[in-house]
Design an enzyme around this catalytic site. Structure first.
Site, PDB file in Angstrom:
ATOM      1  N   ALA A  67      38.142  22.297  38.045  1.00 45.25           N
ATOM      2  CA  ALA A  67      36.849  22.109  37.392  1.00 45.25           C
ATOM      3  C   ALA A  67      36.867  20.837  36.562  1.00 45.25           C
ATOM      4  CB  ALA A  67      36.537  23.311  36.501  1.00 45.25           C
ATOM      5  N   PHE A  69      35.528  17.748  37.726  1.00 44.91           N
ATOM      6  CA  PHE A  69      35.116  16.598  38.537  1.00 44.91           C
ATOM      7  C   PHE A  69      33.661  16.747  38.951  1.00 44.91           C
ATOM      8  CE2 PHE A  69      34.677  13.779  42.105  1.00 44.91           C
ATOM      9  CZ  PHE A  69      35.454  12.686  41.754  1.00 44.91           C
ATOM     10  N   THR A  91      32.632  22.827  34.102  1.00 41.38           N
ATOM     11  CA  THR A  91      32.246  24.086  33.498  1.00 41.38           C
ATOM     12  C   THR A  91      30.716  24.163  33.334  1.00 41.38           C
ATOM     13  OG1 THR A  91      34.343  24.334  32.348  1.00 41.38           O
ATOM     14  CG2 THR A  91      32.479  25.513  31.406  1.00 41.38           C
ATOM     15  N   ASN A 116      39.543  13.314  27.385  1.00 37.06           N
ATOM     16  CA  ASN A 116      38.092  13.512  27.466  1.00 37.06           C
ATOM     17  C   ASN A 116      37.608  14.427  26.348  1.00 37.06           C
ATOM     18  OD1 ASN A 116      36.619  16.185  28.467  1.00 37.06           O
ATOM     19  ND2 ASN A 116      38.731  16.233  29.261  1.00 37.06           N
ATOM     20  N   PHE A 120      31.265  19.875  27.976  1.00 32.90           N
ATOM     21  CA  PHE A 120      30.534  20.737  28.916  1.00 32.90           C
ATOM     22  C   PHE A 120      29.135  20.197  29.211  1.00 32.90           C
ATOM     23  CE2 PHE A 120      32.929  24.901  27.560  1.00 32.90           C
ATOM     24  CZ  PHE A 120      34.073  24.423  28.166  1.00 32.90           C
ATOM     25  N   ASN A 153      33.293  27.841  37.308  1.00 34.54           N
ATOM     26  CA  ASN A 153      33.912  27.925  35.997  1.00 34.54           C
ATOM     27  C   ASN A 153      32.806  27.968  34.939  1.00 34.54           C
ATOM     28  OD1 ASN A 153      35.025  26.718  33.456  1.00 34.54           O
ATOM     29  ND2 ASN A 153      36.900  26.553  34.658  1.00 34.54           N
ATOM     30  N   SER A 189      38.839  24.995  26.577  1.00 27.29           N
ATOM     31  CA  SER A 189      38.522  23.583  26.370  1.00 27.29           C
ATOM     32  C   SER A 189      38.555  23.275  24.878  1.00 27.29           C
ATOM     33  CB  SER A 189      37.136  23.245  26.921  1.00 27.29           C
ATOM     34  OG  SER A 189      36.744  21.952  26.505  1.00 27.29           O
ATOM     35  N   ASN A 191      36.910  20.913  23.500  1.00 26.19           N
ATOM     36  CA  ASN A 191      35.765  20.055  23.193  1.00 26.19           C
ATOM     37  C   ASN A 191      34.484  20.800  22.814  1.00 26.19           C
ATOM     38  OD1 ASN A 191      37.271  17.683  23.750  1.00 26.19           O
ATOM     39  ND2 ASN A 191      37.029  18.089  25.930  1.00 26.19           N
ATOM     40  N   THR A 192      34.547  22.129  22.762  1.00 29.00           N
ATOM     41  CA  THR A 192      33.442  22.932  22.237  1.00 29.00           C
ATOM     42  C   THR A 192      33.941  23.598  20.961  1.00 29.00           C
ATOM     43  OG1 THR A 192      32.460  23.344  24.408  1.00 29.00           O
ATOM     44  CG2 THR A 192      31.926  24.898  22.659  1.00 29.00           C
ATOM     45  N   LYS A 228      40.950  31.047  32.203  1.00 29.06           N
ATOM     46  CA  LYS A 228      41.672  29.775  32.110  1.00 29.06           C
ATOM     47  C   LYS A 228      42.170  29.582  30.692  1.00 29.06           C
ATOM     48  CE  LYS A 228      41.376  24.927  33.503  1.00 29.06           C
ATOM     49  NZ  LYS A 228      40.573  23.918  34.239  1.00 29.06           N
ATOM     50  N   THR A 256      47.164  25.252  33.484  1.00 33.62           N
ATOM     51  CA  THR A 256      46.568  25.267  32.164  1.00 33.62           C
ATOM     52  C   THR A 256      45.429  24.254  32.082  1.00 33.62           C
ATOM     53  OG1 THR A 256      48.129  23.580  31.389  1.00 33.62           O
ATOM     54  CG2 THR A 256      48.743  25.878  31.018  1.00 33.62           C
ATOM     55  N   ASN A 257      44.660  24.357  30.981  1.00 32.80           N
ATOM     56  CA  ASN A 257      43.611  23.402  30.675  1.00 32.80           C
ATOM     57  C   ASN A 257      44.230  22.154  30.039  1.00 32.80           C
ATOM     58  OD1 ASN A 257      40.986  22.339  30.126  1.00 32.80           O
ATOM     59  ND2 ASN A 257      40.203  24.399  29.797  1.00 32.80           N
ATOM     60  N   GLY A 311      48.948  18.075  35.596  1.00 36.07           N
ATOM     61  CA  GLY A 311      49.937  17.030  35.808  1.00 36.07           C
ATOM     62  C   GLY A 311      50.437  16.825  37.212  1.00 36.07           C
TER      63      GLY A 311
END
Length: 355
Positions: A67, A69, A91, A116, A120, A153, A189, A191-192, A228, A256-257, A311
């Site tokens: 998820a 891309f 997501t 990044n 979302f 996702n 994530s 980022n939220t 996730k 993993t994320n 990775g």
């Protein structure tokens, strides 16, 4: 001779990363719309011996696209033509949202990594659901018996308070579950704001129970459900999540994320600090992602699916994840550095070396 690394160095590396992503993704979608990728599909299609059944679903290859891309579900068919065994969309959130302010995507080329803080950005579940519904029969016609799998996702809408997160996830599930081959609850994530607090077992249990119930109510078939998790969880937290997954009878875990850590980077420290907050993905996650995979497999036994991500860059590394206990492997960041034939090269290696 590989052409893409030169194209990346001369063109994409000099562009704003988000603009470069949209340009490259647009080119992939254009090739599919104009029929160019039809010929490519004959070459990149995974060999039949790579097919495997996981969570009751037939995957044409154990290697897929993570998820992040394709956040909107616009390019699933185009990405499938490149050889990915599955494409995970998202997501996706319950409500449309623009994400965080730009710039929000940064390359660390020396580390083969990306930071990044996209946040979302997506059109919302109501807009994305019809796209997923439309693409599955297209894939069925093109690939017939073993078509690429479409995962979805889902995450929390930023404007929704944590106390209301369960209802927000339920809304996404109601719209998306009927069209997903499998469903992923993203609570990892960075980022939220506050999202990772949902990874604690006390808050994760009612969330996963609610999503499971909503998915069962929204469709007549049982949609596999996964969670996730972040690489930043302690070993004790990973153990607790594994116990919860077994207790609830979840179908799997994606590990993993991205990480909030910055250890071991070779990129200039001043540059990294100037970038600021965000999730780090790519080659620096190799070691921790593999550690979490091995711990999860030891905790879960053989009955629960594990999708390993973090990775991986080469066919050898994907093969190593499979041998370490992964049922499926995903990649994303290396796609940006390796180009459109990356999945084909990984599948070609797997076809030679998988027993």
């Amino acid at each position: 001779m590989r052409i893409y690394p030169a194209v990346f160095r001369l063109v994409f590396s000099r562009m704003d990363p988000e603009k470069a992503h949209h340009l490259a993704f647009g080119a992939i979608r254009f090739a599919e719309r104009t029929g160019v990728s039809t010929a490519l599909r004959r070459v990149t299609r995974p060999e039949p011996k790579l097919a495997r059944t996981v969570m009751g679903i037939d995957f044409p290859s154990p290697f897929g696209l993570a998820a992040g891309f394709d956040k909107q579900g616009h390019g699933v068919a185009a990405l499938a033509d490149l050889g990915f065994g599955h494409v995970e969309v998202g997501t996706i959130t319950g409500q449309a949202q623009p994400g965080n302010p730009q710039p929000r995507l940064f390359r660390l080329i020396e580390d083969r990594a990306v930071i990044n803080r996209m946040g979302f950005n997506n059109d919302g579940a109501a807009a994305v659901a019809p796209r997923i519904e439309a693409v599955r029969p297209v894939l069925g016609r093109r690939f017939e018996r073993t078509r690429p799998v479409v995962g979805v996702n889902i995450g929390k809408t930023k404007a929704v308070e944590l106390d209301d997160a369960v209802d927000d996830y339920r809304a996404s599930t109601r719209l998306l579950a009927p069209h997903a081959d499998y469903l992923v609850v993203n609570v990892s994530s960075p980022n939220t704001p506050g999202l990772r607090l949902l990874q604690s077992v006390e808050t994760l249990r009612p969330l996963l129970e609610a999503v499971r119930a909503e998915a069962d109510a929204a469709t007549s078939r049982r949609v596999p459900l996964l969670v996730k998790i972040a690489p930043d969880l302690s070993d004790e937290d990973v153990r607790d999540v594994a116990g919860l997954v077994k207790d609830l009878g979840l179908d799997g875990v994606i590990a993993t994320n991205t990480t909030i850590g910055r250890d071991g980077l070779t990129s200039d420290a001043v540059k990294v600090e100037a970038i600021g907050a965000g999730g780090l993905s790519g080659a620096p996650l190799k070691t921790r992602s593999l550690q979490v995979l091995r711990q999860l497999r030891a905790e879960l036994g053989e009955g629960t699916a594990i999708i390993s991500v973090g990775g991986v860059e080469t066919g050898q590394e994907v093969h190593a994840r499979l041998r370490a206990g992964a049922d499926l492997v995903q990649g994303y960041t290396a796609f940006l550095y390796e180009g459109p034939l990356w999945a084909w090269r990984v599948n070609r290696y797997l076809a030679k070396h998988l027993a």
